[in-house]
Design a protein around this motif. Structure first.
Motif, PDB file in Angstrom:
ATOM      1  N   PRO A 134       0.723  -1.895  -1.523  1.00 34.04           N
ATOM      2  CA  PRO A 134      -1.133  -1.912  -1.023  1.00 34.04           C
ATOM      3  C   PRO A 134      -1.272  -3.448  -0.296  1.00 34.04           C
ATOM      4  O   PRO A 134      -1.559  -3.511   0.791  1.00 34.04           O
ATOM      5  N   VAL A 135      -0.675  -4.073  -1.428  1.00 33.52           N
ATOM      6  CA  VAL A 135      -1.351  -5.905  -0.597  1.00 33.52           C
ATOM      7  C   VAL A 135      -0.303  -6.670   0.148  1.00 33.52           C
ATOM      8  O   VAL A 135      -1.036  -6.463   1.559  1.00 33.52           O
ATOM      9  N   LEU A 136       0.651  -6.687  -0.092  1.00 35.11           N
ATOM     10  CA  LEU A 136       1.175  -7.935   1.010  1.00 35.11           C
ATOM     11  C   LEU A 136       1.793  -6.797   1.657  1.00 35.11           C
ATOM     12  O   LEU A 136       2.206  -6.983   2.830  1.00 35.11           O
ATOM     13  N   ILE A 192      -5.785  -1.299   5.974  1.00 33.97           N
ATOM     14  CA  ILE A 192      -5.685  -1.019   4.402  1.00 33.97           C
ATOM     15  C   ILE A 192      -5.218   0.258   4.216  1.00 33.97           C
ATOM     16  O   ILE A 192      -4.584   0.493   2.841  1.00 33.97           O
ATOM     17  N   ALA A 193      -6.043   1.334   4.519  1.00 32.16           N
ATOM     18  CA  ALA A 193      -6.155   2.230   4.478  1.00 32.16           C
ATOM     19  C   ALA A 193      -4.449   3.007   4.646  1.00 32.16           C
ATOM     20  O   ALA A 193      -4.083   4.204   3.892  1.00 32.16           O
ATOM     21  N   TYR A 194      -3.835   3.400   5.928  1.00 34.58           N
ATOM     22  CA  TYR A 194      -3.383   3.970   6.620  1.00 34.58           C
ATOM     23  C   TYR A 194      -1.310   3.126   5.559  1.00 34.58           C
ATOM     24  O   TYR A 194      -0.558   3.644   5.107  1.00 34.58           O
ATOM     25  N   THR A 195      -1.603   1.473   5.257  1.00 34.36           N
ATOM     26  CA  THR A 195      -1.082   0.761   4.256  1.00 34.36           C
ATOM     27  C   THR A 195      -0.509   1.583   2.648  1.00 34.36           C
ATOM     28  O   THR A 195       0.132   1.930   1.873  1.00 34.36           O
ATOM     29  N   TYR A 196      -1.723   2.022   1.881  1.00 40.15           N
ATOM     30  CA  TYR A 196      -2.226   2.552   1.443  1.00 40.15           C
ATOM     31  C   TYR A 196      -1.812   4.352   1.362  1.00 40.15           C
ATOM     32  O   TYR A 196      -0.188   4.487  -0.110  1.00 40.15           O
ATOM     33  N   LEU A 197      -1.316   4.534   2.399  1.00 35.92           N
ATOM     34  CA  LEU A 197      -1.247   6.270   2.246  1.00 35.92           C
ATOM     35  C   LEU A 197       0.318   5.620   2.673  1.00 35.92           C
ATOM     36  O   LEU A 197       0.846   6.438   1.772  1.00 35.92           O
ATOM     37  N   LEU A 235       5.063   1.950  11.914  1.00 37.65           N
ATOM     38  CA  LEU A 235       5.204   0.360  10.983  1.00 37.65           C
ATOM     39  C   LEU A 235       4.397   0.912  10.132  1.00 37.65           C
ATOM     40  O   LEU A 235       5.526   0.050   9.232  1.00 37.65           O
ATOM     41  N   THR A 236       3.706   1.172  10.300  1.00 36.04           N
ATOM     42  CA  THR A 236       2.234   0.384   9.633  1.00 36.04           C
ATOM     43  C   THR A 236       2.591   1.508   8.079  1.00 36.04           C
ATOM     44  O   THR A 236       2.278   0.615   6.447  1.00 36.04           O
ATOM     45  N   LEU A 237       2.996   2.475   8.533  1.00 35.53           N
ATOM     46  CA  LEU A 237       3.183   3.217   7.402  1.00 35.53           C
ATOM     47  C   LEU A 237       4.353   2.794   5.550  1.00 35.53           C
ATOM     48  O   LEU A 237       4.489   2.448   4.746  1.00 35.53           O
ATOM     49  N   ALA A 238       5.453   2.014   6.963  1.00 38.21           N
ATOM     50  CA  ALA A 238       6.521   1.763   6.280  1.00 38.21           C
ATOM     51  C   ALA A 238       6.475   0.175   5.781  1.00 38.21           C
ATOM     52  O   ALA A 238       6.937   0.071   4.206  1.00 38.21           O
ATOM     53  N   GLY A 239       5.689  -0.289   6.540  1.00 36.54           N
ATOM     54  CA  GLY A 239       5.191  -1.921   5.345  1.00 36.54           C
ATOM     55  C   GLY A 239       4.041  -1.667   4.187  1.00 36.54           C
ATOM     56  O   GLY A 239       4.160  -1.817   3.016  1.00 36.54           O
ATOM     57  N   GLY A 240       3.709  -0.274   4.223  1.00 41.32           N
ATOM     58  CA  GLY A 240       2.659   0.332   2.474  1.00 41.32           C
ATOM     59  C   GLY A 240       4.293   0.573   2.002  1.00 41.32           C
ATOM     60  O   GLY A 240       4.141  -0.224   0.168  1.00 41.32           O
ATOM     61  N   ALA A 241       5.296   1.338   2.536  1.00 42.35           N
ATOM     62  CA  ALA A 241       5.930   1.468   1.429  1.00 42.35           C
ATOM     63  C   ALA A 241       7.888   0.694   1.124  1.00 42.35           C
ATOM     64  O   ALA A 241       7.243   0.906  -0.550  1.00 42.35           O
TER      65      ALA A 241
END
Length: 320
Positions: free
Chosen positions: A75-77, A169-174, A65-71
């Motif tokens: 990175p911000v939203l 922050i880290a995993y979203t940016y990833l 879920l977190t990686l999907a949110g970043g993709a």
């Protein structure tokens, strides 16, 4: 009667939800989630946060879920939506556990488990902050477990939101960097390097927090005084068994767990999670390693006894 029926219905819903999530988790992927969000249009972010919250309650893999949110959101939203969804889900799980079982646990808990529960409650938001920054336990399970304590809901929510931020922050940016890598975006190397740097910072947190939680060194004079005053302090001797009963002897009532075995025998110290522990060895070096290990594992009041048994014997204090 209606209250009991509602409890049973809620419990059944949670059990069924978790079971279905476990059975069908392979069918849940980032591509499907992105499609749902796109089809929802302007309501996409709200849908995403609701899915994240329900996924937290029903034990869906938070990393996906977190990686999907970043993709999907950048990175911000993405960080905001991930963090808000995770906190909402953690709060729902906390409230479900409190409503269903907190009273029963309060009545039935005793012995070492009661001491552990009281220790967690005594530290309150500080314990929540620590386990969010240093993930000692599975995130989804921890949310339910904390609901069985008397930690204040407001403290739980605020500490969770703020202290999950570095990881979010880290995993979203990833996730964002991974999406850029697939799409062939500009500045790809810099984005990947930044993602790795953020992950390194998150990986460094357990050691940093452990050092911050480790108490100051304690002199043998101070330890002797506290023992004479019958203070609530455990003396943990991390020498080998042969050294423990060898020429230096050991402090009366000390608990002997060799440093090499400490990580696998932490359950023997579970009732001391929030109570002071004084660590002794022959000198300081191995005691410091043991103190850092305990601090990383959530023990809140750990002290290295300066000079260890060498100084204790030099002072001619009693040994067994």
């Amino acid at each position: 009667m209606k209250g009991k029926l509602f409890r049973y219905a809620l419990l059944l819903m949670v059990i069924v939800g978790i079971t279905l999530a476990v059975i069908y988790r392979d069918l849940f992927d980032a591509a499907a989630l992105e499609q749902w969000v796109d089809e929802a249009g302007a309501a996409g972010p709200v849908l995403f946060m609701l899915v994240y919250a329900l996924g937290t309650v029903f034990f869906l893999p938070g990393s996906v879920l977190t990686l999907a949110g970043g993709a999907i959101f950048g990175p911000v939203l993405g960080t905001f939506y991930n963090l808000t969804g995770a906190t909402l889900g953690a709060t729902l799980a906390f409230l479900i556990a409190r409503y269903l079982a907190a009273g029963w646990v309060e009545r039935k808990t005793g012995g070492r488990l009661k001491q552990l529960k009281e220790g967690v409650e005594g530290e309150g938001w500080r314990f929540v902050a620590f386990v969010r920054l240093v993930p000692l336990f599975p995130f989804n399970l921890l949310n339910y477990a904390l609901g069985l304590t008397r930690i204040k809901l407001s403290h739980y929510i605020i500490a969770s939101y703020l202290c999950m931020l570095p990881g979010a922050i880290a995993y979203t940016y990833l996730g964002y960097a991974g999406r850029e890598a697939v799409a062939g975006g500009e500045g790809l190397i810099q984005k990947i390097m930044l993602a790795l740097a953020l992950l390194a910072v998150v990986g460094f947190l357990p050691g940093l927090i452990g050092r911050l939680r480790r108490g100051p060194m304690m002199t043998v004079e101070s330890l002797k005084q506290r023992l004479d005053d019958h203070a609530d302090i455990l003396v943990l001797d991390v020498r080998s068994t042969d050294e423990f009963i060898g020429e230096q002897g050991h402090i009366t009532n000390a608990v002997n767990i060799p440093l090499e075995e400490l990580a696998s025998r932490l359950d023997e110290l579970s009732d001391r999670l929030e109570h002071p522990i004084a660590i002794v060895c022959r000198t300081d070096r191995r005691s410091a390693k043991a103190a850092l290990l305990l601090a990383k594992k959530g023990f809140a009041d750990v002290h290295v006894v300066k000079g260890g048994m060498t100084d204790w014997n030099r002072k001619a204090y009693p040994v067994e």
